[in-house]
Design a protein around this motif. Structure first.
Motif, PDB file in Angstrom:
ATOM      1  N   LEU A 952       0.805  -1.214   0.000  1.00  0.00           N
ATOM      2  CA  LEU A 952       0.000   0.000   0.000  1.00  0.00           C
ATOM      3  C   LEU A 952       0.842   1.270   0.000  1.00  0.00           C
ATOM      4  CD1 LEU A 952      -2.859  -1.083   2.432  1.00  0.00           C
ATOM      5  CD2 LEU A 952      -3.044  -0.671  -0.028  1.00  0.00           C
ATOM      6  N   THR A 953       2.120   1.127   0.286  1.00  0.00           N
ATOM      7  CA  THR A 953       3.014   2.283   0.226  1.00  0.00           C
ATOM      8  C   THR A 953       3.975   2.191  -0.947  1.00  0.00           C
ATOM      9  OG1 THR A 953       4.496   1.185   1.786  1.00  0.00           O
ATOM     10  CG2 THR A 953       2.873   2.691   2.708  1.00  0.00           C
ATOM     11  N   GLY A 954       3.632   1.340  -1.903  1.00  0.00           N
ATOM     12  CA  GLY A 954       4.409   1.279  -3.132  1.00  0.00           C
ATOM     13  C   GLY A 954       5.519   0.258  -3.147  1.00  0.00           C
ATOM     14  N   GLU A 955       5.664  -0.533  -2.091  1.00  0.00           N
ATOM     15  CA  GLU A 955       6.721  -1.533  -2.025  1.00  0.00           C
ATOM     16  C   GLU A 955       6.167  -2.909  -2.413  1.00  0.00           C
ATOM     17  OE1 GLU A 955       9.941  -1.204  -1.178  1.00  0.00           O
ATOM     18  OE2 GLU A 955       9.864   0.955  -0.818  1.00  0.00           O
ATOM     19  N   GLU A 956       6.870  -3.616  -3.271  1.00  0.00           N
ATOM     20  CA  GLU A 956       6.472  -4.974  -3.630  1.00  0.00           C
ATOM     21  C   GLU A 956       7.318  -5.956  -2.826  1.00  0.00           C
ATOM     22  OE1 GLU A 956       4.031  -6.050  -5.475  1.00  0.00           O
ATOM     23  OE2 GLU A 956       3.341  -4.062  -6.093  1.00  0.00           O
TER      24      GLU A 956
END
Length: 978
Positions: A952-956
């Protein structure tokens, strides 16, 4: 209510007091046998109700099984029948991502569908002319990805709404004085216009605004279902018509009539816009704005377009005024826009929908306003139950206090969706018990666990431990796949007793805090990335950060909390309602009975200020606080400080001078105090409003909640710093005198409380609480005081030698379930089973399973510990408790000899065994469960599960699971309390 009534009813709390469940169904794929089995299991385990919804089950035939299909209608009938037959509540679920808030009868081009205001612009040099057709929105262009689930379907129509010109004064800056509404000059869809000449050159921007459907849809459903319009009456009319004519069949209505606890649950409003404007809109918004606010919104539209990638709190406006002096005016317009949206949501969605539901025998429970630029508390009176949730607000006490205001003011059932985290099967049961304990401290008295899923699901996608429902990354499972589920009957009864106790009579809240915010941060539970990019585990954030690091979010000074003065929030306009009263002493005496109100934000509506002034003349106690700081966005690290309280009105109403005059008079009144945040407690004490359950000495470890029911006062106290190691002893002074009794939630027993003394016209309750422990004390004011001193427990015996056997859980052979209802096809589902292997570990020292050679780090399940305790003699009148030390946060039970199984608090596992002990030798059996974490980790489960907290904060990232410490950790001691 008498103490005897209380004692009788709490012994076996009725089903309506038991925790309930959110139930994720694999669309309409489940067989009738599975549905009946799951409901029977939930009922057997002590749950009080089921809130059901269809979740996407991947590559199955959605036309056959999706929401709205015959199979789904049939399954809904079965669910309502089976829950009703058992006396359970049942809730249909309505939410943007659960399909049934969307309709197959509309498309995005109709008025009943959700609408947005989109924009396209041209740039002209000063003095440059343009003519011809205005640019339209390219509805076929690719759209930006959104964080919310769902997608945009086909949108065809767009309607010209307005054309506005503004002079550009820099990157993202516009000259507010230059705003020019050109809409009246448009001929059809063409415009001839020349940008004003400017000897210094410069640029103008021409904004063309178009209304079109958002096109938002969600899966699964039998057909394409589009999101309805929440702002114009057309949306709710379409919803009502569909439910009235299609969903509520005669057979379903018959069942609803038999169940007084049938509800519609409206989940968070996860509505999306996809265009460049980013503005929720409707066909009546502009006209309603003009009628309600007294001016035209159109010229201001360039300052209203926005981007909001995830929930309203993430709003970033496209343009700001170049002149800082215009900033206040623009902020007022922005406030008026979202205030108007809140008005329309209340009047055109909630109010008519609730009226319809009441007509058909249902009530409306809702996460009001969640996620949208709406005020959160004003819709409270329009629904029958107000629901919050643990995930979005990170289970923070200030967030629960926010929604408690309208719930208590208007006597609404206050509930919470509980247990959603970014983890799955990882965390110990204590973690979730602490969320529930926090909620109870704020007055939440209905726990809806998030959630329950049948192990059975579609072939090809369902693996052990079972069908996930809410994905394998966004919740916990409180169903039969959990080793701890065999102890749920003890646990659900204990929660039921706590919820029974805290629904008695009226809440007694000391202070009501006026707070208005259309962009309240509900992404706190997602703020799990540290300053160096590290992933903060949920259990670390919840247990050691935020409120447990002495950082509350909206009222940040901890003076009231440390003193035992309770408070909650609400929008000040709620005080203007006819059903809110002041009797000269308390605000809403039939409800929370606020002894004082507090104003701290820099804006205040002039009508609310005038109302406060009228009440202050009648004796209202009011504290005006200058210099308070509060959170705007935790993810962004953004806060705001209100230097002077109530220094301006929030909207562009031209009443700032009127407000200033009122506040000047208020600040000089004898019942009003002006203070800094740190001076609020002294101000309340000076006003005689220092708390009904005041701590004799400040205590930073304890939260309390107080209820009054005729002659009974019910005090709830909670040591909320559960990751610390030290107990705290707190002395709490209650109004009135009487006999004090301590509740054991695990048995329902009420015993005289040791540690109650009379001090004048008050009763002082002394409590020693371990970290994470809760206590409920009932003061019977109709009885004579029975003062007693608390005494320290004495160790009588200690169990040192234990034999351990562990039931190790792993995947078994799956079952295939089939159903042929005579419709020309066969339904098949797979039900994974659990294989249980017994590990005999022999005699062991009490330590985690991972450190025992016979068990090891890969085992999940249930451990059975056996020992013997020798008690030479039993003292008459003494109380004996078995203190287990620690169970690694796992649920379990204790049995002494031939006595019953008794449950225990996972944070403070101490069991009253007085009735079970015998002089001499006593066989002791302690059973302790784990989560499935260690077994799933060993099977590689988490290597395939995305980390939603990072995502949800752009980290995969994939989930990172560590070995958890399970088992009875001890030390186990038998204690005597004289």
């Amino acid at each position: 209510m008498t103490l005897d009534d209380f004692r009788r009813e709490i012994a076996d709390p009725a089903i309506e007091f038991r925790p309930e469940l959110r139930w994720w169904l694999a669309e309409g794929l489940h067989t009738d046998a599975t549905l009946r089995r799951e409901i029977d299991d939930a009922h057997r385990l002590g749950f009080g109700g089921m809130e059901f919804l269809a979740m996407d089950e991947g590559a199955i035939d959605h036309a056959r099984y999706g929401w709205g299909a015959e199979e789904w209608v049939h399954d809904s009938q079965v669910v309502v029948e089976e829950t009703t037959r058992r006396g359970m509540s049942v809730s249909f679920t309505s939410g943007t991502n659960w399909s049934n808030a969307n309709l197959p009868t509309i498309d995005p081009d109709q008025r009943a569908a959700a609408q947005e205001l989109d924009v396209v612009h041209e740039t002209l040099a000063a003095g440059q002319s343009r003519s011809g057709a205005l640019p339209r929105i390219d509805l076929d262009a690719p759209i930006a990805e959104t964080t919310l689930p769902g997608h945009r379907g086909t949108v065809r129509d767009q309607h010209l709404a307005a054309v506005v010109a503004a002079r550009v004064s820099g990157e993202g800056l516009l000259d507010a004085a230059s705003l020019t509404d050109l809409t009246a000059r448009v001929d059809g869809e063409t415009l001839e216009w020349t940008a004003p000449a400017d000897p210094e050159g410069g640029e103008w921007r021409l904004f063309t605004y178009w209304v079109h459907g958002t096109g938002q849809t969600a899966s699964p459903s039998a057909s394409v279902n589009y999101t309805v319009n929440y702002l114009d009456r057309d949306g709710v009319d379409a919803v009502i018509a569909y439910w009235d004519e299609v969903v509520l069949t005669p057979a379903l209505r018959e069942q609803i009539a038999q169940n007084p606890r049938t509800q519609m649950y409206m989940d968070s409003l996860e509505l999306s816009t996809y265009g460049a404007g980013g503005m929720f809109w409707g066909f009546t918004v502009a006209d309603e704005f003009r009628a309600r606010r007294g001016y035209d919104i159109v010229p201001w539209l360039p300052f209203l377009t926005r981007q909001a990638p995830f929930m309203a709190v993430s709003t970033v406006y496209d343009h700001q005024p170049a002149d800082e002096g215009d900033g206040v005016t623009v902020d007022k317009v922005r406030f008026d826009y979202v205030r108007t949206l809140t008005d329309l949501y209340i009047e055109n969605m909630l109010r008519p929908f609730a009226a319809f539901l009441h007509e058909v025998g249902m009530t409306l429970r809702a996460e009001i306003s969640y996620g949208l630029p709406f005020e959160l508390t004003r819709p409270g009176p329009e629904v029958d139950g107000i629901e919050t949730e643990s995930l979005e607000f990170g289970a923070q006490i200030d967030a629960y206090r926010l929604m408690a205001g309208p719930a208590h003011l208007f006597g609404k059932q206050y509930s919470s969706e509980t247990g959603a985290t970014t983890r799955n099967h990882m965390l110990d049961h204590r973690f979730y018990d602490q969320i529930i304990a926090t909620q109870l401290a704020a007055g939440i008295t209905k726990t809806v666990l998030h959630g329950w899923a049948s192990p059975a699901g579609a072939e090809g996608v369902t693996e052990w431990p079972g069908h996930e429902g809410m994905w394998p990354m966004f919740s916990e499972r409180f169903d039969t796949r959990q080793p701890g589920s065999q102890f749920y009957p003890l646990w659900t009864a204990a929660i039921g007793r706590l919820q029974y106790a805290l629904r008695r009579g009226r809440p007694r809240i000391d202070v009501g805090i006026l707070r208005t915010d259309h962009f309240t941060d509900n992404l706190i539970g997602m703020a799990l990335i540290g300053p160096d990019g590290e992933r903060i585990p949920d259990e670390v954030a919840y247990g050691t950060m935020w409120m447990r690091d002495r950082q509350n979010h909206w009222w940040q000074d901890l003076g009231m909390q440390d003193a035992g003065i309770t408070y909650e929030f609400f929008d000040g306009s709620l005080l203007l309602r006819d059903d809110v009263s002041f009797d000269g002493d308390e605000v809403q005496p039939s409800g929370p009975g606020y002894r004082a109100l507090l104003v701290y934000q820099s804006t205040l509506d002039a009508d609310v200020a005038a109302h406060l002034l009228a009440w202050a003349r009648r004796g209202l106690r009011l504290v005006i606080v200058d210099g308070a700081r509060e959170l705007e966005s935790l993810l962004a690290g953004r806060f705001r400080t209100h230097e002077v309280a109530a220094s301006t009105t929030p909207g562009l109403d031209g009443r700032d001078d009127e407000l200033a005059a009122i506040m000047t008079e208020l600040r000089g009144m004898p019942g009003v105090r002006v203070a800094a945040p740190s001076g609020v407690v002294a101000a309340l004490d000076d006003l005689g409003a220092g708390g009904r359950a005041r701590f004799v000495d400040d205590d930073p470890h304890v939260l309390t909640h107080l209820r009054e029911d005729a002659g009974l006062a019910v005090l709830y106290a909670y040591h909320f710093l559960y990751e610390t190691t030290e107990p705290t002893t707190v002395r709490i002074a209650l109004d009135g005198t009487g006999s004090a009794h301590r509740l054991d939630p695990w048995t329902g027993a009420l015993r005289p409380h040791r540690g109650a003394t009379t001090a004048g016209d008050r009763t002082v309750i002394e409590l020693t609480l371990a970290p994470g422990e809760v206590a409920v004390v009932v003061l019977d004011r109709s009885a004579a005081p029975q003062d007693s001193a608390a005494s320290a427990p004495v160790e009588v015996a200690r169990a040192e030698v234990w034999r351990l056997a562990v039931e190790s859980w792993d995947a078994g052979e799956p079952e295939v379930l089939t159903e042929d209802r005579g419709l020309g096809y066969e339904t098949r589902e797979v039900r994974p089973t659990t294989a249980v292997t017994r590990i005999d570990a022999g005699e062991v020292t009490l330590k985690p399973w991972s450190l025992l050679d016979a068990v090891g780090p890969d085992v999940s399940g249930v451990g059975e510990y056996r020992a013997s305790l020798t008690v030479p003699e039993l003292a008459a009148g003494a109380r004996y408790v078995l203190d287990l030390g620690s169970t690694g946060g796992g649920l379990g039970s204790v049995r002494i000899g031939d006595g019953p199984e008794r449950g225990f608090d996972t944070a403070h596992p101490v069991v009253d065994v007085t009735a079970d002990l015998r002089a001499g030798g006593n066989d002791v059996v302690v059973r302790v469960s784990s989560s499935l974490n260690n077994r799933l980790r060993a099977r590689g489960y988490y290597e395939r599960v995305p980390d939603i907290g990072a995502q949800l904060t752009g980290e995969e990232r994939m989930q990172h699971a560590i070995v958890r410490e399970y088992g009875l950790l001890g030390p186990v001691r038998l204690l005597r309390e004289d």
